[in-house]
Design an enzyme around this catalytic site. Structure first.
Site, PDB file in Angstrom:
ATOM      1  CB  CYS A 143      -6.799  11.230   0.823  1.00  0.00           C
ATOM      2  SG  CYS A 143      -6.305  12.564  -0.298  1.00  0.00           S
ATOM      3  CB  CYS A 180     -10.109  14.752  -0.056  1.00  0.00           C
ATOM      4  SG  CYS A 180      -9.916  12.956  -0.127  1.00  0.00           S
ATOM      5  N   GLY A 234       0.839  -1.186   0.000  1.00  0.00           N
ATOM      6  CA  GLY A 234       0.000   0.000   0.000  1.00  0.00           C
ATOM      7  C   GLY A 234       0.875   1.237   0.000  1.00  0.00           C
ATOM      8  N   PRO A 235       0.283   2.433   0.099  1.00  0.00           N
ATOM      9  CG  PRO A 235      -1.201   4.213   0.447  1.00  0.00           C
ATOM     10  CD  PRO A 235      -1.149   2.716   0.276  1.00  0.00           C
ATOM     11  CB  CYS A 242      -7.722   9.436  -2.776  1.00  0.00           C
ATOM     12  SG  CYS A 242      -8.387  11.046  -3.276  1.00  0.00           S
ATOM     13  CB  THR A 251       6.218  -0.570   9.357  1.00  0.00           C
ATOM     14  OG1 THR A 251       6.853  -0.261   8.114  1.00  0.00           O
ATOM     15  CG2 THR A 251       7.271  -0.986  10.365  1.00  0.00           C
ATOM     16  CG  ASP A 311       9.331  -2.448   6.982  1.00  0.00           C
ATOM     17  OD1 ASP A 311       8.394  -2.507   6.149  1.00  0.00           O
ATOM     18  OD2 ASP A 311       9.399  -1.557   7.852  1.00  0.00           O
ATOM     19  CD  GLU A 312      10.249   0.986   4.240  1.00  0.00           C
ATOM     20  OE1 GLU A 312      10.044   1.324   3.059  1.00  0.00           O
ATOM     21  OE2 GLU A 312       9.629   1.460   5.195  1.00  0.00           O
TER      22      GLU A 312
HETATM   23  P1  ADP Z   1       3.792   2.481   6.756  1.00  0.00           P
HETATM   24  O1  ADP Z   1       4.804   1.443   7.150  1.00  0.00           O
HETATM   25  O2  ADP Z   1       2.740   1.941   5.812  1.00  0.00           O
HETATM   26  O3  ADP Z   1       4.417   3.733   6.218  1.00  0.00           O
HETATM   27  P2  ADP Z   1       3.334   2.698   9.614  1.00  0.00           P
HETATM   28  O4  ADP Z   1       2.834   1.362  10.053  1.00  0.00           O
HETATM   29  O5  ADP Z   1       4.757   3.018   9.923  1.00  0.00           O
HETATM   30  O6  ADP Z   1       2.994   2.899   8.070  1.00  0.00           O
HETATM   31  O7  ADP Z   1       2.482   3.871  10.291  1.00  0.00           O
HETATM   32  C1  ADP Z   1       1.074   3.916  10.284  1.00  0.00           C
HETATM   33  C2  ADP Z   1       0.661   5.084  11.164  1.00  0.00           C
HETATM   34  O8  ADP Z   1       0.927   6.317  10.510  1.00  0.00           O
HETATM   35  C3  ADP Z   1      -0.814   5.156  11.473  1.00  0.00           C
HETATM   36  O9  ADP Z   1      -1.133   4.314  12.559  1.00  0.00           O
HETATM   37  C4  ADP Z   1      -1.002   6.635  11.820  1.00  0.00           C
HETATM   38  O10 ADP Z   1      -0.738   6.857  13.188  1.00  0.00           O
HETATM   39  C5  ADP Z   1       0.111   7.330  11.052  1.00  0.00           C
HETATM   40  N1  ADP Z   1      -0.345   8.150   9.922  1.00  0.00           N
HETATM   41  C6  ADP Z   1       0.242   9.307   9.534  1.00  0.00           C
HETATM   42  N2  ADP Z   1      -0.331   9.786   8.425  1.00  0.00           N
HETATM   43  C7  ADP Z   1      -1.331   8.941   8.084  1.00  0.00           C
HETATM   44  C8  ADP Z   1      -2.281   8.878   6.999  1.00  0.00           C
HETATM   45  N3  ADP Z   1      -2.315   9.810   6.046  1.00  0.00           N
HETATM   46  N4  ADP Z   1      -3.150   7.835   6.970  1.00  0.00           N
HETATM   47  C9  ADP Z   1      -3.108   6.889   7.911  1.00  0.00           C
HETATM   48  N5  ADP Z   1      -2.234   6.874   8.949  1.00  0.00           N
HETATM   49  C10 ADP Z   1      -1.338   7.886   9.033  1.00  0.00           C
HETATM   50 MG    MG Z   2       6.864   1.370   6.866  1.00  0.00          MG
END
Ligand code: ADP
Ligand code: MG
Length: 187
Positions: free
Chosen positions: A143, A146, A10-11, A176, A17, A86-87
């Site tokens: 997003c 929005c 996902g984004p 989005c 993580t 990860d990553e």
């Molecule tokens: P990823 O590994 O996908 O980048 P993480 O698991 O590290 O994501 O972090 C997810 C957390 O980021 C969410 O629980 C929330 O607290 C925070 N967060 C910050 N910006 C957003 C966003 N735009 N949408 C959802 N969560 C967000």
């Molecule tokens: Mg991450």
């Protein structure tokens, strides 16, 4: 038996993580042996832990590429029950071959990473892993334009540095498709 491959994608900020570490915790609560990897390029929060945006973290083995990951795996005297990476988009596409090898060893493998670059194009390594996966978990984010919970893309605010450019909210936001298109047209 052959291990199960799960891909969490996902984004940015979609909780990839977080989900990866949740799975790792389940194995650890069950007294299973786990091994967490992350690529050396990702030093956003820590050099040697996998860290979420909410600062939940677990110690990780830092490797510079797929080759180093597999070499380390092969030196292990005791096979882990599950491997977490990860990553994955930062790794070369050879990772898909190596992950298949590890699963054939009877080890469950969990991979987390971006499915697409900020250019709305697939990352090859993640795409290959998704094809091989037994289960693909596609996450979405809120997003940041929005406010709807339907962000599937990462938008780069300062468009320099290429698709493998590490950064946080200063550089990338989750958006989005509609807001991505609007930003592309109007800047
Ligand atoms: P990823 O590994 O996908 O980048 P993480 O698991 O590290 O994501 O972090 C997810 C957390 O980021 C969410 O629980 C929330 O607290 C925070 N967060 C910050 N910006 C957003 C966003 N735009 N949408 C959802 N969560 C967000
Ligand atoms: Mg991450």
């Amino acid at each position: 038996t052959v291990g199960k491959l799960t891909v969490i994608t996902g984004p940015m900020y979609s909780g990839k993580t977080t989900e990866l570490l949740n799975f790792a915790e389940i194995y650890e609560i069950g007294r299973k042996k786990t091994l967490i990897f992350k690529p050396a390029i990702d030093t956003r929060y820590s050099a040697d832990d996998v860290v979420t945006h909410k600062f939940h973290k677990m110690p990780a083995r830092v490797v510079k590429d797929t080759k180093e990951l597999f070499e380390y795996y092969q030196t292990l005297k005791e096979k882990p029950d599950a491997v977490f990476i990860d990553e994955v988009h930062f790794f070369d596409a050879e990772l898909a071959v190596i992950v298949k090898e590890i699963a054939l060893d009877g080890v469950d493998v969990y991979c987390a990473g971006l499915d697409m670059s900020y250019l709305w194009e697939p990352f090859e390594t993640t795409a290959k892993l998704m094809a091989l996966a037994d289960e693909v978990i596609k996450k979405k984010a809120v997003c940041e334009v929005c406010g709807e919970y339907k962000a599937t893309l990462s938008y780069k605010l300062k468009s320099n540095g290429g698709v493998f450019d590490v950064g946080g909210k200063d550089k990338y936001i989750a958006v989005c498709k509609e807001c991505y298109e609007r930003y592309e047209k109007n800047g």
